[in-house]
Scaffold this motif. Sequence first.
Motif, short mmCIF file in Angstrom:
data_model
loop_
_atom_site.label_atom_id
_atom_site.label_comp_id
_atom_site.label_asym_id
_atom_site.label_seq_id
_atom_site.Cartn_x
_atom_site.Cartn_y
_atom_site.Cartn_z
N PRO A 1 49.42 41.41 29.64
CA PRO A 1 48.12 41.48 30.30
C PRO A 1 47.90 40.27 31.22
CG PRO A 1 47.84 40.77 28.04
CD PRO A 1 49.31 41.08 28.19
N PHE A 2 47.51 40.55 32.43
CA PHE A 2 47.24 39.48 33.40
C PHE A 2 45.75 39.48 33.70
CE2 PHE A 2 51.69 40.52 34.27
CZ PHE A 2 52.27 39.26 34.22
N VAL A 3 45.16 38.29 33.66
CA VAL A 3 43.74 38.13 33.92
C VAL A 3 43.57 37.10 35.04
CG1 VAL A 3 41.51 37.41 32.97
CG2 VAL A 3 43.14 38.68 31.54
N VAL A 4 42.76 37.45 36.02
CA VAL A 4 42.45 36.53 37.11
C VAL A 4 40.94 36.32 37.15
CG1 VAL A 4 44.45 37.17 38.49
CG2 VAL A 4 42.30 38.38 38.81
N THR A 5 40.53 35.27 37.86
CA THR A 5 39.12 34.92 37.97
C THR A 5 38.72 34.91 39.44
OG1 THR A 5 39.26 33.57 35.99
CG2 THR A 5 37.37 33.20 37.43
N GLY A 6 37.62 35.56 39.75
CA GLY A 6 37.16 35.56 41.13
C GLY A 6 36.17 36.67 41.38
N ASP A 7 36.09 37.11 42.63
CA ASP A 7 35.19 38.18 43.06
C ASP A 7 35.93 39.50 42.92
OD1 ASP A 7 33.53 39.96 44.35
OD2 ASP A 7 32.93 38.53 45.90
N ARG A 8 35.57 40.30 41.90
CA ARG A 8 36.30 41.54 41.61
C ARG A 8 36.19 42.54 42.75
NH1 ARG A 8 36.55 46.53 39.11
NH2 ARG A 8 38.16 46.71 37.49
N ALA A 9 35.01 42.68 43.33
CA ALA A 9 34.83 43.64 44.42
C ALA A 9 35.67 43.26 45.63
CB ALA A 9 33.35 43.74 44.79
N ALA A 10 35.72 41.96 45.94
CA ALA A 10 36.50 41.52 47.10
C ALA A 10 37.98 41.74 46.87
CB ALA A 10 36.20 40.04 47.38
N LEU A 11 38.49 41.38 45.69
CA LEU A 11 39.91 41.58 45.42
C LEU A 11 40.27 43.06 45.38
CD1 LEU A 11 40.57 38.83 42.71
CD2 LEU A 11 41.40 38.88 45.07
N LYS A 12 39.37 43.90 44.89
CA LYS A 12 39.62 45.35 44.91
C LYS A 12 39.75 45.85 46.35
CE LYS A 12 37.52 49.80 43.78
NZ LYS A 12 36.35 50.49 43.18
N HIS A 13 38.88 45.35 47.24
CA HIS A 13 38.97 45.77 48.64
C HIS A 13 40.28 45.29 49.26
CE1 HIS A 13 37.44 46.91 52.61
NE2 HIS A 13 38.04 45.81 53.04
N ALA A 14 40.73 44.07 48.92
CA ALA A 14 41.98 43.56 49.47
C ALA A 14 43.16 44.42 49.03
CB ALA A 14 42.17 42.11 49.04
N LEU A 15 43.22 44.76 47.73
CA LEU A 15 44.32 45.60 47.25
C LEU A 15 44.24 47.00 47.83
CD1 LEU A 15 44.36 44.45 43.52
CD2 LEU A 15 46.09 43.96 45.26
N THR A 16 43.02 47.52 48.02
CA THR A 16 42.86 48.85 48.61
C THR A 16 43.45 48.89 50.01
OG1 THR A 16 40.87 49.26 47.30
CG2 THR A 16 41.18 50.60 49.28
N ALA B 1 31.27 35.63 43.78
CA ALA B 1 31.17 35.88 42.33
C ALA B 1 32.36 35.26 41.62
CB ALA B 1 31.11 37.38 42.05
N GLN B 2 32.12 34.79 40.40
CA GLN B 2 33.17 34.20 39.59
C GLN B 2 33.17 34.90 38.22
OE1 GLN B 2 35.43 32.07 40.34
NE2 GLN B 2 34.73 31.07 42.22
N THR C 1 40.80 32.94 50.28
CA THR C 1 39.59 32.35 49.71
C THR C 1 39.69 32.24 48.20
OG1 THR C 1 38.54 34.53 49.66
CG2 THR C 1 38.08 33.14 51.56
N HIS C 2 40.59 33.00 47.57
CA HIS C 2 40.87 32.88 46.13
C HIS C 2 42.06 31.95 45.87
CE1 HIS C 2 38.25 36.40 45.88
NE2 HIS C 2 38.17 36.20 44.57
N HIS C 3 42.42 31.12 46.89
CA HIS C 3 43.52 30.15 46.77
C HIS C 3 44.85 30.85 46.50
CE1 HIS C 3 40.55 26.92 46.77
NE2 HIS C 3 39.87 27.60 45.84
N GLY C 4 45.00 32.03 47.05
CA GLY C 4 46.26 32.75 46.92
C GLY C 4 46.98 32.83 48.25
N LYS C 5 47.95 33.74 48.31
CA LYS C 5 48.78 33.87 49.50
C LYS C 5 49.22 35.32 49.65
CE LYS C 5 53.10 32.14 51.54
NZ LYS C 5 54.29 31.26 51.32
N LEU C 6 49.15 35.83 50.88
CA LEU C 6 49.65 37.16 51.21
C LEU C 6 50.84 37.00 52.14
CD1 LEU C 6 47.71 40.37 51.98
CD2 LEU C 6 49.43 39.63 53.61
#
Length: 680
Positions: A559-574, A523-524, A650-655
């Motif tokens: 305010p910070f806004v990002v673009t991507g799959d909201r459900a996937a990023l929520k799971h990553a932060l969880t 999702a985007q 997959t969101h071109h980020g880094k952990l």
Amino acid sequence: MKTLLVLAPHPELAETLRAGLSPEQYRIVHRAGVEEAEPLLAHGLANACIVDVELAGVQEIWILEKLRRRAPRCPIILFTGSKQAEWEEEAYLKGATHVFAKPVRMRMFTAMLERLWTVPAAAEAPHTEKHPHEVAKPPEPAQLSGAAAQASYQSLGALRGFSAILTHSLDADAMLKQFLLLLRELIGINRAAVFLHQPVQWMGERLPLEQGRRLRAACAIGVAPGLLEHFELSFENGIGGQVSRLGRILRRHSEEARRDAETQKEFELLGTQVAVPILDRETVVGVAVFDGHITGEPLANGELELIFHLLEQVGLAVKNIWLHDQLGSNHEMMAGILRELNNACVVVNRDLAVLHSNKTARRFFTVSNRRTGELEFSDLPQSIGAKVYQVLKTGTAIPPFKFQPEGVPGAVYNVSIVPFQRQTGTQPASALLMVEDLTQSEQFRRLELETANLRLVRTMADRLAHEIGNAMVPLSTHQQLLADKYKDPEFRASLDAALADGVKRVTRLINQMRFLARDSVLAQEAFPVTPLIEEAYQEARKHQPVKSAEFQYKDEDKPFVVTGDRAALKHALTEVIINALQANPSNAKIGVSLHEHANGNGRPALEIQVQDNGTGFTSEAAQNAPSPFFTTRNVGLGLGLTVSRKIIETHHGKLEIVAPKSGQSGIIRISLPVDAAPQG
């Protein structure tokens, strides 16, 4: 045809002259320096020497002086980029024939060359009056007396006899033997022996210095062979030492020889009267000792002078033989190395002829010439042959590539092709084809990959079975008591809690497996980060209950806004916050801060830092925490941070897990792009 020797650090001038002059009249030979041109200058093979002078200075005058010393009669033509009057005058005084300014003007240069070797008509006309200082012309051959003609014919016969030894120019022993026999025939020498030293660097081995100073007998006539087997001269003392120091002919009864007892002893043992150095125009390579005539008379000075000059030519020939033997030895050694290599080696020249192929190459490729067993260019596969031809035409190596031969299932070759460049040309003289058989290594790699996958599946199955089993235990217990205690309110409340806990645990496992299997963003959508972090914290509290928890959040009022799959990023932060809650379950304190920074490409990015109040990561945990199935707890799959990293990447980020420091709690940083939608 005239030979023009071009001395230039780069071949551009030689190529210009080669293109502008007639190939039927002029041969252009390019050398980088005077040392490389020494053989041409020493033997007078160059009709003119052309020097490319970049800067007009002292160094160029020094080069001009070296050329004049080595080839005093050879015309020297200079081409310079900056023609200075003082320097040009100095060049003419040092022996330059002409000085030209660049660029080359071919018409003027060709006219100069034509006049260079043209004899003026006045010089060819007979003189009626003789100048007082003019040298008398030699008489014509027809005017020679009978005795003079006979002496001339004898000289020509001696020259013919000396040239006959050149047929043995690659065999030092045979050449020296023929030379001594020639001297016996011409002069009537009674006894003679030739001693040569062995080069310090010989046949790929470096000899000890003292061994390189010895002189061993190479050839002799009239001397007992048994004596020469155990007799040596030396450059340190005796005859060899005297000749090396003096650099000239040494007689037995000379003052220098009489004062040296070792020299007298060696003359007496050999039965000789005179020693002549063998020079290669630079150094002493040996010593030749002679007795008198077969009539008993001593050798005259004129005869010794002739022998000295003939031996100088012999010394040059011996040195060339040594160089040839060394080159042959190196070639044989390299051929042996290539022959025994496990990789296939094929050398192909510009005419597409195979110069060398080892046994591995003949085994890899089909041999068309069954009678000789030699590899031909047509035996190479078409795809490989085309690339060899490309390298020979362009002179540029191509990157190594994989090749799978037809008719050999599973065979894989790694092929590399490199050109052999000439020092004086832009086109390669040949190309080296190297073929490595990767069949076994590819099979081993596939087996290792399959083994690793099997280990991964086994570990995953074991962890999943254990985790699902833990979730099923309370459900199974309540199911067994359901018929008897269904009407009990306390039992029904316990059953509800067990069902809720089991569903949460299984749902988390399903989500982890689903996100781990994705390689792209499904999702985007653009969404603010602050509500997402709040929801992730609440979700983490459901999966990781703690006695008390404190949550602090800092976003720099921006305010910070990002673009991507909201459900996937929520799971990553969880998963990241669950890991922070597990660091101190009794009194958890979670700090989340957001700030904008520039990533490695200089583009803006959002950094999310999650910090707990636990004891911090150990060095091992910081390194292995994102790896699959790594956990320090007795429950769970150990996939939490693995899944988080996969989603972030997959969101071109880094952990990143911050390297631990003494007394510091655990910190995890997440970086996400904020100005462009990620691409799956």
